[in-house]
Design a protein around this motif. Structure first.
Motif, PDB file in Angstrom:
ATOM      1  N   VAL A  77       8.525 -23.990 -20.839  1.00 46.61           N
ATOM      2  CA  VAL A  77       8.508 -25.416 -21.151  1.00 46.61           C
ATOM      3  C   VAL A  77       9.417 -25.688 -22.344  1.00 46.61           C
ATOM      4  CG1 VAL A  77       7.078 -27.379 -21.827  1.00 46.61           C
ATOM      5  CG2 VAL A  77       6.134 -25.624 -20.307  1.00 46.61           C
ATOM      6  N   VAL A  90      10.049 -26.732 -16.946  1.00 45.91           N
ATOM      7  CA  VAL A  90       9.606 -28.089 -17.275  1.00 45.91           C
ATOM      8  C   VAL A  90      10.260 -28.513 -18.583  1.00 45.91           C
ATOM      9  CG1 VAL A  90       7.622 -29.586 -17.783  1.00 45.91           C
ATOM     10  CG2 VAL A  90       7.361 -27.686 -16.171  1.00 45.91           C
ATOM     11  N   SER A  99      14.777 -28.602 -13.211  1.00 44.10           N
ATOM     12  CA  SER A  99      13.569 -28.655 -14.035  1.00 44.10           C
ATOM     13  C   SER A  99      12.788 -29.932 -13.764  1.00 44.10           C
ATOM     14  CB  SER A  99      13.939 -28.627 -15.524  1.00 44.10           C
ATOM     15  OG  SER A  99      14.802 -27.554 -15.829  1.00 44.10           O
ATOM     16  N   LEU A 100      11.473 -29.836 -13.795  1.00 42.07           N
ATOM     17  CA  LEU A 100      10.630 -31.024 -13.791  1.00 42.07           C
ATOM     18  C   LEU A 100      10.775 -31.703 -15.145  1.00 42.07           C
ATOM     19  CD1 LEU A 100       8.278 -32.892 -12.820  1.00 42.07           C
ATOM     20  CD2 LEU A 100       6.706 -31.179 -13.764  1.00 42.07           C
ATOM     21  N   ILE A 145       0.450 -31.393 -14.977  1.00 43.27           N
ATOM     22  CA  ILE A 145       1.598 -30.563 -14.614  1.00 43.27           C
ATOM     23  C   ILE A 145       1.165 -29.343 -13.817  1.00 43.27           C
ATOM     24  CG2 ILE A 145       3.395 -29.065 -15.579  1.00 43.27           C
ATOM     25  CD1 ILE A 145       3.649 -31.097 -17.867  1.00 43.27           C
ATOM     26  N   TYR A 189       5.515 -35.075  -7.391  1.00 44.10           N
ATOM     27  CA  TYR A 189       6.058 -35.660  -8.602  1.00 44.10           C
ATOM     28  C   TYR A 189       6.768 -36.977  -8.292  1.00 44.10           C
ATOM     29  CZ  TYR A 189       4.907 -31.074 -10.437  1.00 44.10           C
ATOM     30  OH  TYR A 189       4.239 -29.939 -10.810  1.00 44.10           O
TER      31      TYR A 189
END
Length: 300
Positions: free
Chosen positions: A5, A63, A103-104, A209, A215
């Motif tokens: 992250v 993320v 990436s989210l 998440i 999403y």
């Protein structure tokens, strides 16, 4: 699954708590500019947009949580160029870079995208900001939707917590210190929001998440109570066993703010209650009791 992250604004009020909560089960790399966070971090000035592309490219996160912003509402009104740079242009580059690396992207937004006319805003309600801060955050939302193929826009409201926001106390800490010192405070009765404990926000975001697989949506991640600043202050005084008679009601018209504030920007949390199974929005007393437990050893 352990995620990598990348967290911007890692030294801020929300960022510090997000880093603490997520680090229990994920690798968190925090990005900061002036307020140094704990843990694994890199220092970078994201206003230099090349730095955004470089960091995302080097870290290759699963993320990206974009919590960095110019959140000083009056400062945004005074320096619109800086507000646009930090809240819009940086967000655009983060969205593009996150998308490029698959990436989210989680974008932390605000209740100030609404005009405050009716309150209890749902995710589907039409935004209509009345100050430049709210406008730049709304533009940031649109940059995310236009430039990222995998995103969550998480709006929150009036965050507070046991840690300062950078070098400045958040409203709750400021109030606790004032009451402890027997100082009188003026607090507005005509501004209603959904005050959100940063611990609550971080836990809700982590569950979202980890557990939600679809999403590209907006969600209101706030605590459940919709109260005025004055009502919040009185309840805080009661939980902390302070003298609530020190709190004097006033109105927004008597406060010399440079930027307009929405009168009722409270957020509806029905979607969060439906989606989340464990960490749902807290009522105000629950949240304040957690806050009290967190700062029991803090010298305030």
């Amino acid at each position: 699954m352990r995620l990598r992250v990348l967290l911007t604004g890692a030294g801020g009020l929300l960022g510090k708590k997000i880093s603490q909560i997520f680090s229990t089960s994920h690798e968190v790399i925090g990005v900061y500019n002036t307020s140094k966070p704990e843990g694994n971090y890199v220092m970078s000035d994201l206003s230099k947009l090349d730095n955004v592309r470089k960091i995302v490219s080097e870290i290759k996160p699963d993320v990206v949580i974009h919590a960095a912003a110019l959140t000083n509402v009056d400062k945004c009104e005074e320096d619109k160029g800086l507000a646009k740079l930090l809240n819009v242009d940086v967000t655009r580059e983060i969205a593009k870079s996150s998308n490029q690396h698959g990436s989210l992207l989680v974008y932390v937004s605000t209740d100030y995208v609404f005009d405050g006319v009716k309150g209890n805003y749902r995710e589907e309600d039409e935004p209509n900001p009345i100050n430049f801060y709210g406008l730049t955050k709304l533009q940031g939302e649109r940059e995310v939707m236009e430039n990222s193929s995998s995103f969550i826009i998480a709006r929150t409201s009036t965050p507070y917590g046991s840690n300062p926001a950078s070098e400045k106390d958040n409203f709750a800490l400021w109030l606790i210190k004032k009451l402890k010192n027997n100082e009188k405070v003026n607090v507005v009765t005509d501004q209603i929001t959904s005050p959100t404990l940063n611990t609550s926000f971080a836990l809700m975001l982590k569950e979202l998440i980890e557990s939600y697989k679809r999403y590209n949506f907006i969600i209101h991640l706030t605590d459940a109570s919709q109260v005025s600043r004055y009502e919040f202050s009185v309840k805080l005084a009661e939980v902390f066993e302070s003298n609530k008679e020190l709190i004097t009601p006033t109105t927004m018209s008597e406060i010399k703010w440079k930027a307009k504030r929405p009168k009722n920007s409270s957020l509806n949390v029905e979607k969060a209650n439906n989606v989340l199974k464990v960490n749902r929005p807290l009522n105000l007393i629950e949240a304040l009791k957690i806050l009290k437990s967190e700062i029991i050893d803090l010298n305030v």
